[in-house]
Design a protein around this motif. Structure first.
Motif, PDB file in Angstrom:
ATOM      1  N   GLY A  71       0.827  -1.209   0.000  1.00 35.69           N
ATOM      2  CA  GLY A  71       0.000   0.000   0.000  1.00 35.69           C
ATOM      3  C   GLY A  71       0.855   1.249   0.000  1.00 35.69           C
ATOM      4  O   GLY A  71       2.072   1.203  -0.188  1.00 35.69           O
ATOM      5  N   ASN A  72       0.192   2.395   0.209  1.00 35.50           N
ATOM      6  CA  ASN A  72       0.880   3.690   0.192  1.00 35.50           C
ATOM      7  C   ASN A  72       1.529   3.979   1.544  1.00 35.50           C
ATOM      8  O   ASN A  72       0.914   3.786   2.600  1.00 35.50           O
ATOM      9  CB  ASN A  72      -0.103   4.810  -0.163  1.00 35.50           C
ATOM     10  N   HIS A  73       2.763   4.450   1.485  1.00 36.46           N
ATOM     11  CA  HIS A  73       3.506   4.862   2.678  1.00 36.46           C
ATOM     12  C   HIS A  73       4.062   6.257   2.424  1.00 36.46           C
ATOM     13  O   HIS A  73       4.641   6.505   1.361  1.00 36.46           O
ATOM     14  CB  HIS A  73       4.657   3.892   2.969  1.00 36.46           C
ATOM     15  N   VAL A  92       4.910  10.056  -1.296  1.00 37.02           N
ATOM     16  CA  VAL A  92       4.134   8.824  -1.114  1.00 37.02           C
ATOM     17  C   VAL A  92       4.801   7.710  -1.920  1.00 37.02           C
ATOM     18  O   VAL A  92       4.982   7.830  -3.140  1.00 37.02           O
ATOM     19  CB  VAL A  92       2.679   9.013  -1.552  1.00 37.02           C
ATOM     20  N   TYR A  94       4.565   3.777  -2.984  1.00 35.31           N
ATOM     21  CA  TYR A  94       3.667   2.622  -3.027  1.00 35.31           C
ATOM     22  C   TYR A  94       4.492   1.345  -2.871  1.00 35.31           C
ATOM     23  O   TYR A  94       5.452   1.101  -3.612  1.00 35.31           O
ATOM     24  CB  TYR A  94       2.891   2.565  -4.343  1.00 35.31           C
ATOM     25  N   ASN A  96       4.776  -2.454  -3.316  1.00 38.38           N
ATOM     26  CA  ASN A  96       4.195  -3.509  -4.148  1.00 38.38           C
ATOM     27  C   ASN A  96       4.264  -4.862  -3.445  1.00 38.38           C
ATOM     28  O   ASN A  96       5.158  -5.121  -2.633  1.00 38.38           O
ATOM     29  CB  ASN A  96       4.964  -3.610  -5.471  1.00 38.38           C
TER      30      ASN A  96
END
Length: 282
Positions: A71-73, A92, A94, A96
């Motif tokens: 997810g997005n961090h 941001v 992402y 995977n």
């Protein structure tokens, strides 16, 4: 009062910037500082990888950090120059998914040479896709596929008394550049193949004394069927075979002849070898 003149040196602020290698769940992501400053130099880096306001997750220029889950961090960087000037940037990233790797061979042990068909059942969370499968069979051969397919490799054992073991690995790589490697150590076992061999005497045997002694010189014969002999006595079918290591046989016909004696050796795994030698009765 008198005027006082003095100068103030205004140092430039840095411009914070960074990029990163493909971010893969549970694997180290490398971050590359791209910050610049007009004069002086940047000598301090503070990374906040978890977006919690603590900039001590890493304090070097190009760190590696494990981001999880998928997810997005939000990753933050503060850079400081040798003059104490600062700038920060947020990005941001992402993360995977990494592929799940699984494979199996259709035959994991056998006599030399052993050919094995391998099939994989790798997967990755959509929309990511696996785009490359890299096999290493541990026997000096590798195969790289761009689709999931059955692959075959042959394993050998040049030893006559010991097993040979091979470790097999499969690496799956996704379109995002995320890779997972699975290694199965000692996955393939190739049994030894015994080596047949014998000599016989006396070499001056004749029709008056046609008794021949056979002397085993084989390697790796063992188990209940270790030795099988066929003396090739074409004139007498009785007593023409033996299961002893060092048998003897009296040839039957009263004319000079060249017989062909065969030794078959076998080990506990059922691997066999044979050799045929001419036996001369003068």
């Amino acid at each position: 009062g008198p005027l006082t003149t003095f100068s103030i040196n205004i140092n430039p602020n840095p411009v914070a910037s960074f990029t990163n290698s493909p971010a893969c769940d549970g694997a180290g992501t490398t971050f590359y500082d791209l910050s610049t400053v007009g004069s002086g130099s940047i000598n301090q880096w503070g990374w906040d990888m978890n977006n919690d306001g603590i900039f001590t997750d890493a304090t070097i220029k190009n760190p590696s950090y494990v981001l999880t889950p998928v997810g997005n961090h939000t990753v933050n960087l503060i850079v400081t120059t040798n003059k104490g000037c600062k700038d920060s940037v947020s990005k941001v990233v992402y993360v995977n998914p990494r592929p799940l790797v699984s494979f199996k061979g259709d035959s994991l042990s056998g006599c030399n040479p052993l050919s094995v068909n391998f099939t994989d059942s790798c997967s990755v969370t959509q929309p990511d896709q696996i785009v490359k499968w890299v096999w290493n069979f541990g026997n000096g051969t590798t195969v790289t596929d761009t689709s999931s397919a059955m692959v075959m490799s042959t394993f050998t054992n040049s030893l006559h008394v010991s097993n040979a073991y091979y470790s097999v690995s499969l690496t799956a790589i996704t379109n995002a550049g995320c890779a997972t490697k699975l290694t199965k150590n000692g996955y393939i076992t190739v049994y030894p193949v015994p080596l047949a061999g014998f000599f016989w005497d006396p070499t001056d045997a004749d029709i008056l004394a046609p008794l021949i002694y056979f002397h085993d010189q084989s390697q790796g014969a063992n188990g209940p069927n270790a030795y099988s002999w066929d003396f090739g006595d074409v004139f007498n079918s009785n007593g023409n075979t033996s299961s002893l290591a060092n048998p003897k046989h009296e040839y039957s016909d009263q004319i000079p002849y060249t017989y062909y004696a065969m030794q078959i050796v076998e080990n506990i795994y059922g691997c066999k070898d044979s050799v045929r030698e001419p036996v001369v009765i003068h």
